[in-house]
Design an enzyme around this catalytic site. Structure first.
Site, mmCIF file in Angstrom:
data_model
loop_
_atom_site.group_PDB
_atom_site.id
_atom_site.type_symbol
_atom_site.label_atom_id
_atom_site.label_comp_id
_atom_site.label_asym_id
_atom_site.label_seq_id
_atom_site.Cartn_x
_atom_site.Cartn_y
_atom_site.Cartn_z
ATOM 1 N N ASP A 54 -2.330 -1.370 13.323
ATOM 2 C CA ASP A 54 -2.355 -0.625 12.062
ATOM 3 C C ASP A 54 -2.446 0.837 12.500
ATOM 4 O O ASP A 54 -3.487 1.261 12.982
ATOM 5 C CB ASP A 54 -3.575 -1.054 11.230
ATOM 6 C CG ASP A 54 -3.613 -0.352 9.893
ATOM 7 O OD1 ASP A 54 -4.446 -0.725 9.050
ATOM 8 O OD2 ASP A 54 -2.815 0.596 9.700
ATOM 9 N N LEU A 83 -2.656 3.785 11.125
ATOM 10 C CA LEU A 83 -3.670 4.678 10.560
ATOM 11 C C LEU A 83 -4.362 3.950 9.419
ATOM 12 O O LEU A 83 -3.952 4.003 8.264
ATOM 13 C CB LEU A 83 -3.022 5.986 10.082
ATOM 14 C CG LEU A 83 -3.903 7.217 10.251
ATOM 15 C CD1 LEU A 83 -4.309 7.417 11.715
ATOM 16 C CD2 LEU A 83 -3.186 8.469 9.784
ATOM 17 N N ASP A 84 -5.452 3.253 9.785
ATOM 18 C CA ASP A 84 -6.171 2.437 8.803
ATOM 19 C C ASP A 84 -7.097 3.335 7.982
ATOM 20 O O ASP A 84 -7.728 4.247 8.514
ATOM 21 C CB ASP A 84 -6.994 1.391 9.557
ATOM 22 C CG ASP A 84 -7.815 0.553 8.602
ATOM 23 O OD1 ASP A 84 -7.224 -0.247 7.871
ATOM 24 O OD2 ASP A 84 -9.039 0.748 8.558
ATOM 25 N N GLU A 120 1.609 -2.540 10.562
ATOM 26 C CA GLU A 120 1.391 -2.603 9.118
ATOM 27 C C GLU A 120 2.523 -1.916 8.385
ATOM 28 O O GLU A 120 2.881 -2.282 7.273
ATOM 29 C CB GLU A 120 0.063 -1.942 8.733
ATOM 30 C CG GLU A 120 -0.169 -2.028 7.221
ATOM 31 C CD GLU A 120 -1.301 -1.149 6.708
ATOM 32 O OE1 GLU A 120 -1.485 -0.038 7.220
ATOM 33 O OE2 GLU A 120 -1.996 -1.610 5.800
ATOM 34 N N GLU A 121 3.117 -0.900 9.017
ATOM 35 C CA GLU A 121 4.118 -0.080 8.323
ATOM 36 C C GLU A 121 5.523 -0.670 8.379
ATOM 37 O O GLU A 121 6.445 -0.096 7.793
ATOM 38 C CB GLU A 121 4.140 1.333 8.930
ATOM 39 C CG GLU A 121 2.823 2.078 8.887
ATOM 40 C CD GLU A 121 2.219 2.158 7.484
ATOM 41 O OE1 GLU A 121 1.022 2.385 7.386
ATOM 42 O OE2 GLU A 121 2.955 1.958 6.486
ATOM 43 N N ASP A 169 0.846 -1.205 0.000
ATOM 44 C CA ASP A 169 0.000 0.000 0.000
ATOM 45 C C ASP A 169 0.878 1.250 0.000
ATOM 46 O O ASP A 169 1.913 1.280 0.681
ATOM 47 C CB ASP A 169 -0.870 0.030 1.282
ATOM 48 C CG ASP A 169 -1.868 -1.135 1.296
ATOM 49 O OD1 ASP A 169 -2.153 -1.679 0.207
ATOM 50 O OD2 ASP A 169 -2.300 -1.512 2.394
ATOM 51 N N ASP A 208 0.534 8.327 8.122
ATOM 52 C CA ASP A 208 0.747 6.924 8.520
ATOM 53 C C ASP A 208 2.050 6.803 9.287
ATOM 54 O O ASP A 208 2.127 6.188 10.349
ATOM 55 C CB ASP A 208 0.915 6.056 7.256
ATOM 56 C CG ASP A 208 -0.390 5.569 6.682
ATOM 57 O OD1 ASP A 208 -1.445 5.937 7.217
ATOM 58 O OD2 ASP A 208 -0.360 4.813 5.710
ATOM 59 N N GLU A 239 -5.700 -6.058 11.438
ATOM 60 C CA GLU A 239 -7.011 -5.531 11.018
ATOM 61 C C GLU A 239 -8.104 -6.522 11.414
ATOM 62 O O GLU A 239 -8.952 -6.231 12.256
ATOM 63 C CB GLU A 239 -7.043 -5.272 9.497
ATOM 64 C CG GLU A 239 -6.183 -4.092 9.046
ATOM 65 C CD GLU A 239 -6.158 -3.894 7.530
ATOM 66 O OE1 GLU A 239 -5.936 -4.866 6.792
ATOM 67 O OE2 GLU A 239 -6.376 -2.741 7.088
HETATM 68 P P1 P6P Z 1 -10.607 -1.161 -1.088
HETATM 69 C C1 P6P Z 1 -7.790 0.621 3.889
HETATM 70 O O1 P6P Z 1 -6.718 0.639 2.947
HETATM 71 C C2 P6P Z 1 -8.203 -0.837 4.066
HETATM 72 O O2 P6P Z 1 -7.129 -1.572 4.560
HETATM 73 C C3 P6P Z 1 -9.413 -0.923 4.986
HETATM 74 O O3 P6P Z 1 -9.426 0.043 5.971
HETATM 75 C C4 P6P Z 1 -10.574 -0.769 4.025
HETATM 76 O O4 P6P Z 1 -11.750 -1.403 4.499
HETATM 77 C C5 P6P Z 1 -10.058 -1.438 2.756
HETATM 78 O O5 P6P Z 1 -8.629 -1.378 2.816
HETATM 79 C C6 P6P Z 1 -10.517 -0.714 1.507
HETATM 80 O O6 P6P Z 1 -10.033 -1.467 0.398
HETATM 81 O O7 P6P Z 1 -9.956 -2.243 -1.955
HETATM 82 O O8 P6P Z 1 -12.096 -1.322 -1.028
HETATM 83 O O9 P6P Z 1 -10.171 0.246 -1.411
#
Ligand code: P6P
Length: 334
Positions: A115, A117-118, A92-93, A63, A69, A274
């Site tokens: 994570d 900053l999700d 995650e980072e 990502d 983040d 997550e």
């Molecule tokens: P998509 C954010 O990057 C994440 O990890 C989650 O918080 C979120 O639900 C999902 O990915 C969004 O992914 O493929 O729908 O953009």
């Protein structure tokens, strides 16, 4: 007006429920609360500082990493390193876990996964983001630095888990396995105050949450279930920030889905920091969390830090509905 109960007071009061507790977990939860306040301060003024935008880096899952983040990651690591109750973290980072030096004769009992900053792709457009954390008791030799096996534990081994939602207000929601409680940050006193006691997820809800853009890439049984949700006139809500979507479902009911696709054959969301922590919270609130292959998320074996999983979680009756569709429409196993 009922008396204010701060996060610190609540945690200390709950510590008395655990006669063997010596305050280590209490201290760790309070340190996470401090880190959340520091991250919140920066998230709320991200638009004013040069911490928006992309940090020209990719994380372990590929990502694109936002500057905020990295800021949130650094603050969480600093707070936990100095807490004295945590012997290492996995984020995650960071590609690898980070063992902390053993502070003066302090053999810390816990490791923390997070994570930082999700949903961070939402930062630049001012949509809510969140921090997700989980706490495990270490299983390696306490006289030595923590090891990978301390992190590769099933979700059922979580001692505590929670999230911080940086939205219209900042909420910290957590559980130590005795129910789920929510605390809203009162910026006038700088304290998280008990605002949502004993959160219970509704048995059903009027929302389903999935990235409809991938519909044609889902397996047939998942498409059939999504069609069913639409036929039942459920409303689609998908923010692209898992913390935000799960938070809504905790309070209003519903089901969140991230199935496997051709691009993500194992699913996109990461099990360690997550799916497991949020599944722990959802189950503690009376909900269910299973993979799209119908395994309980918390029972899944951990093989690697950034392992991915498919997931369906939320209101118990709706997860049961999804399970019935998968059982009915999955192609027979050859
Ligand atoms: P998509 C954010 O990057 C994440 O990890 C989650 O918080 C979120 O639900 C999902 O990915 C969004 O992914 O493929 O729908 O953009």
């Amino acid at each position: 007006m009922s008396r204010i109960v701060t996060l610190d007071e609540f945690i200390l009061r709950r510590q008395k429920d655990f006669p063997l507790a010596k305050g280590e977990l209490t201290g760790l939860l309070r340190d996470i609360g401090v880190a959340a306040k520091i991250v919140n301060r920066e998230v709320n003024k991200a638009g004013l500082l040069n911490i928006l935008g992309v940090a020209d880096a990719e994380n372990a899952s590929g990502d694109v990493v936002q500057k905020l983040d990295l800021y949130a990651n650094d603050k969480l690591i600093d707070c936990l390193k100095n807490s004295g109750e945590c012997c290492g973290v996995a984020s995650e980072e960071n590609e690898e876990f980070i063992p902390f030096p053993v502070l003066e004769s302090k053999s810390a009992k816990y490791v923390v996964v997070f994570d930082p900053l999700d949903g961070s792709s939402n930062i630049d457009v001012n949509v809510s983001v969140g921090t997700i954390f989980g706490i495990y008791r270490r299983i390696s030799d306490p006289a030595e630095p923590c090891q990978l096996k301390d992190f590769l534990q099933k979700g059922t081994e979580l001692v505590a888990a929670g999230y911080v939602l940086y939205g219209t207000s900042t909420l910290l929601v957590y559980s130590t396995g005795a129910g789920v409680n929510g605390f809203t940050l009162d910026p006038t006193i700088g304290e998280f105050c008990l605002s949502h006691r004993s959160i219970k997820i509704p048995d059903r809800g009027n929302y389903y949450s999935v990235n409809q853009g991938y519909y044609l890439k889902f397996d047939v049984e998942m498409r059939r279930f999504i069609d069913h949700c639409s036929d039942m006139n459920l409303r689609l809500r998908y923010i692209g920030s898992m913390v935000s979507d799960i938070h809504r479902i905790l309070f209003q009911g519903g089901i969140f889905l991230y199935p496997n696709t051709r691009k993500y054959p194992q699913g996109k969301l990461r099990l360690l920091y997550e799916c497991n922590p949020l599944s722990f919270i959802v189950e503690q609130a009376g909900g269910k969390a299973i993979s799209c292959q119908l395994e309980r998320i918390l029972d899944l074996e951990m093989r690697e830090l950034h392992q991915k999983a498919t997931i369906a979680m939320g209101s118990p009756a709706m997860v049961d509905d999804m399970k019935a569709f998968v059982e009915r429409y999955s192609p027979p196993k050859s």
